[in-house]
Design an enzyme around this catalytic site. Structure first.
Site, PDB file in Angstrom:
ATOM      1  N   LYS A  27       0.837  -1.206   0.000  1.00  0.00           N
ATOM      2  CA  LYS A  27       0.000   0.000   0.000  1.00  0.00           C
ATOM      3  C   LYS A  27       0.875   1.260   0.000  1.00  0.00           C
ATOM      4  O   LYS A  27       0.614   2.215  -0.745  1.00  0.00           O
ATOM      5  CB  LYS A  27      -0.920   0.003   1.231  1.00  0.00           C
ATOM      6  CG  LYS A  27      -1.653   1.317   1.522  1.00  0.00           C
ATOM      7  CD  LYS A  27      -2.776   1.602   0.546  1.00  0.00           C
ATOM      8  CE  LYS A  27      -3.367   3.005   0.717  1.00  0.00           C
ATOM      9  NZ  LYS A  27      -4.275   3.157   1.832  1.00  0.00           N
ATOM     10  N   LYS A  30      -0.776  11.870   5.468  1.00  0.00           N
ATOM     11  CA  LYS A  30      -0.635  10.860   6.526  1.00  0.00           C
ATOM     12  C   LYS A  30       0.066   9.612   5.957  1.00  0.00           C
ATOM     13  O   LYS A  30       0.980   9.065   6.578  1.00  0.00           O
ATOM     14  CB  LYS A  30      -2.015  10.478   7.059  1.00  0.00           C
ATOM     15  CG  LYS A  30      -1.990   9.463   8.208  1.00  0.00           C
ATOM     16  CD  LYS A  30      -3.248   8.614   8.253  1.00  0.00           C
ATOM     17  CE  LYS A  30      -2.877   7.146   8.281  1.00  0.00           C
ATOM     18  NZ  LYS A  30      -3.990   6.240   8.069  1.00  0.00           N
TER      19      LYS A  30
END
Lengths: 301, 301
Positions: B173, B241
């Protein structure tokens, strides 16, 4: 319809492009600085000219496919036997080299004074695209001149886009290189990151291709990066030349570039390490050197 | 087959994912820090639990979908009523949050001591993918546990990839984010360069999509950049983030990153200018500010 095409510049790209014009039924007269290349095309049915001027005088359309801005300026306008010296009024000159947008506009202005139309029409697709006649061609210049030359472009390319006035083909090509080479850098950084963490190439390429990380680069060069296959489709040295044009054009219009110059510096490191004539996927080598790992030696985690 | 699913974390992503599990016929017991969200899902047929521990004790499979590493650690192992406190041996815990690979491995280790299996399964596809059940799901953990949970994943996603052992879903990811956000930065830089030179948006997007510059970003966000449409598909704050996780994970494994930190800094400038809750295509605003031009005001050249 224009059937007589002058073709100047029989290099790696120019040669197969000229062959496709012959195959499409155009009459061709060619000129190249190195005469042996002309002989090669004469065997395929082209005539050969004594100079750029002679070829341009003969052609309804004259195409140039040369290495850089300086070469195009010399052949087009600066030399004794230039295209400008020979070209007839209302004929069209198409420069398919990748060069400076501002040099392009300057040449177009000089040709225009003699009643000669110009299009800038740089290409994307590298040698495979040139050979198979599937180049993407980005064209700047007047719309009616573009439409007049459409059959010529269709003999060499598949995606043919009119991008605006003179120079806008070059601008579009350079923007294309900013994006493509930026995508390459991002892909290589993602691959080395994942490889260092023990990622499996098959799973990674499947995941990248499935969503927001997908790109032409992932689809066409991702596997080569993992395989350590650096055979050139598009050479590092030529990519670097394009990024130099990008940075010069950006400076001319006070356009700050943020990530692109860093991509260029990494490619310079790749060139320094004697990989300038390899494919652009060799970008990964600079990252591998910094990270102390080779993506192709990864073991599944 | 596992039919009882505990679901913890009913945020923007968790809520539609839980609904898709209900729609696929799974029995659901949910827990969320904010109880009103539980009521919403109870109306759709879910049971509600008093704590993460209670939900995990009930479920054959327990899913967490939380905001960051700290939240996952607390709910999974650190709190009094944690998943670890409740989960039965041989049940499976699936963390679908995007968090640190090393924190993931630490949690997996603690669950393993109690005989509980863990998969890390972060997703890509944002809210539209969560709602339509077409997420790309990147899974780390043992292959047989992955296969056992395949029906659960298929209720929420379309591209489901086993990426390796625990933590490798998170690594994949994060690599995905390196590439996707790098592609975004490259696209915005190419667009602002071309816009400043007077490029026409339609011609540019056609040319970019035709060759080596093409990407998911070009196809999905290119038009929005030219239109000045900054409605969020994936928010700048969440992208930032993820890039923080990328940079922390890279530091942990001594992996130098080159272009990615610069992309993160540009996103910080976008956040500073109050665009953190806009879509990631707002990246272009930082470049526009530097270049003194807005892509959406471009006139064809």
């Amino acid at each position: 319809m224009d059937k007589k095409i002058g073709f100047i510049g029989l290099g790696i790209m120019g040669m197969p492009m000229a062959r496709n014009l012959l195959n499409a039924g155009f009459e061709l007269s060619v000129w190249n600085r190195t005469p042996s290349k002309m002989d090669e095309l004469a065997k395929a049915g082209a005539m050969t000219g004594r100079s750029a001027a002679v070829v341009a005088e003969w052609g309804d359309v004259t195409i140039t496919m040369l290495t850089d801005s300086a070469a195009v300026e010399e052949v087009m306008v600066d030399s004794y036997n230039s295209v400008l010296a020979g070209a007839r009024p209302d004929s069209v000159v198409i420069d398919m080299s990748t060069i400076s947008p501002s040099v392009t506009r300057s040449i177009a202005g000089k040709l225009s004074e003699k009643g000669v139309h110009m299009l800038d029409a740089p290409v994307s697709g590298s040698l495979p695209g040139a050979t198979s006649g599937t180049l993407s061609i980005m064209v700047g210049g007047e719309l009616e001149v573009f439409e007049r030359c459409r059959p010529v472009f269709e003999a060499m390319g598949r995606q043919i886009t009119h991008c605006g006035g003179n120079g806008m083909g070059q601008v579009t090509k350079l923007a294309n290189q900013i994006i493509g080479l930026g995508n390459l850098a991002a892909m290589c950084e993602g691959i080395v990151f994942a490889a260092k963490a023990g990622g499996d190439p098959d799973a990674l390429l499947k995941a990248f291709g499935a969503g927001a990380a997908n790109s032409w680069m992932v689809e066409n060069l991702g596997r080569k990066v993992f395989d350590g296959d650096f055979a050139p489709g598009f050479m590092v040295d030529l990519a670097q030349k394009d990024l130099r044009l990008v940075q010069e054009a950006a400076a001319e219009m006070d356009m700050p570039l943020i990530t692109t110059p860093l991509v260029s510096q990494m490619l310079r490191a790749v060139q320094r390490a004697d990989s300038g004539s390899e494919g652009i996927q060799a970008y990964v080598k600079a990252l591998e050197g910094l990270a102390g790992i080779e993506a192709r030696t990864t073991e599944p985690g």
